[in-house]
Write a protein that holds these residues in place. Structure first.
Motif: not given
Length: 328
Positions: A142-171
């Protein structure tokens, strides 16, 4: 739970009226994953156990994996009858009318997908378009998908400017929080993280452990989103050659797998989460007011891909899904 138990009971009753066939059928299964991707492979493992449970030795399964035919090239050899059954994800053949991919925009309710007409519509589509019979469309949890990162989310709660691997369904999700999608095969993710080619990856919620991604990325974003939904598709000519008894064994094994996997998959997820915590993997949380936006971005990107791929058939599935409350 009552719905699931009722479904399991029905599966057993439907098998009661069949007689024992004289000879076993050997079916060749082509899978997009091997056992090293256990949180996904466990769906196939459970299906095979259910075939055995319901049919004894009447059906034998022979498995080939992506080392024989790469995942993105597996649809055609099953359509051609080189293999009998394909266990995959719809995104692997999205460019060849992979309508099953849009099932990820729905929740994990297996009974609702059948009573709503979603299951039957998908079955008819694959029979008409690909010459394939749907045996099951199973969530792996029931858990689906997630994003995992080398560093935590920014202070604004995003990953702005980072390159994230993902097939087209994640874009849709990757871009929502300022990321740049990078498309690469799953086998390249570890190396890409290690070398800094990407800063994170979109992946099924369970899988960091079996793929050893925890060695190169120590943060997993929560909550999760979507539903990882995996079809079992059988060459229609091969299916029609089977006796009604054997057809029924496969269909009911598929139904039982759909019913059981939300709970089996969630247990796999819980065990992985505990193991990852011991290995130093930490949770980095999205702001509460962004969660619904994330889930909507994922489902909307899925529906858009579906319409681009399959037009009116995708629109019909969305209509059935939303009418029955299956959509996120």
């Amino acid at each position: 739970m009552k719905r699931l138990l009722t479904g399991a009971a029905v599966a057993g009753l439907l098998l009661c009226g069949y007689t024992i066939s004289a000879s076993a059928a050997t079916l060749k299964v082509l899978t997009s994953w091997n056992k090293n991707v256990w949180p996904t492979y466990v769906v196939l493992d459970n299906f095979i156990k259910n075939v055995k449970k319901l049919g004894g030795d009447k059906i034998k399964i022979r498995i080939s994996g992506p080392e024989v035919v790469p995942g993105f090239q597996q649809l055609q050899p099953v359509k051609a009858g080189v293999f009998d059954i394909l266990f995959t994800h719809g995104v692997y053949h999205m460019g060849s009318k992979g309508l099953a991919a849009i099932m990820d925009a729905m929740n994990s309710d297996p009974v609702g997908k059948r009573t709503s007409g979603v299951w039957d519509h998908l079955d008819k589509f694959y029979q008409k378009t690909h010459g394939l019979k749907l045996l099951a469309i199973s969530p792996n949890s029931t858990k689906g998908y997630h994003i995992f990162l080398k560093k935590p989310l920014s202070s604004k709660g995003d990953w702005k400017g980072r390159k994230i691997r993902g097939t087209q369904t994640y874009h849709g999700v990757i871009r929502l929080f300022g990321g740049e999608p990078v498309v690469m095969s799953g086998s390249q993710v570890y190396s890409a993280l290690e070398k800094g080619v990407v800063d994170g990856a979109a992946w099924p919620a369970a899988g960091m452990l079996s793929m050893k991604h925890f060695e190169v990325a120590k943060y997993k974003v929560r909550p999760t989103f979507g539903t990882s939904t995996l079809p079992f598709l059988m060459n229609l000519k091969s299916y029609k050659k089977l006796t009604k008894e054997k057809q029924n064994i496969l269909l009911q094994a598929g139904y039982l797998t759909e019913l059981e996997m939300p709970w089996i998959g969630d247990q796999v997820q819980a065990e992985e989460d505990a193991a990852l915590a011991k290995k130093g993997v930490k949770i980095t949380r999205l702001p509460a007011d962004q969660v619904s936006k994330m889930r909507k971005a994922f489902s909307e990107s899925i529906w858009a891909l579906g319409e681009k791929c399959c037009g009116a058939d995708a629109k019909k599935l969305r209509e059935l899904s939303e009418k029955s409350g299956l959509s996120w």
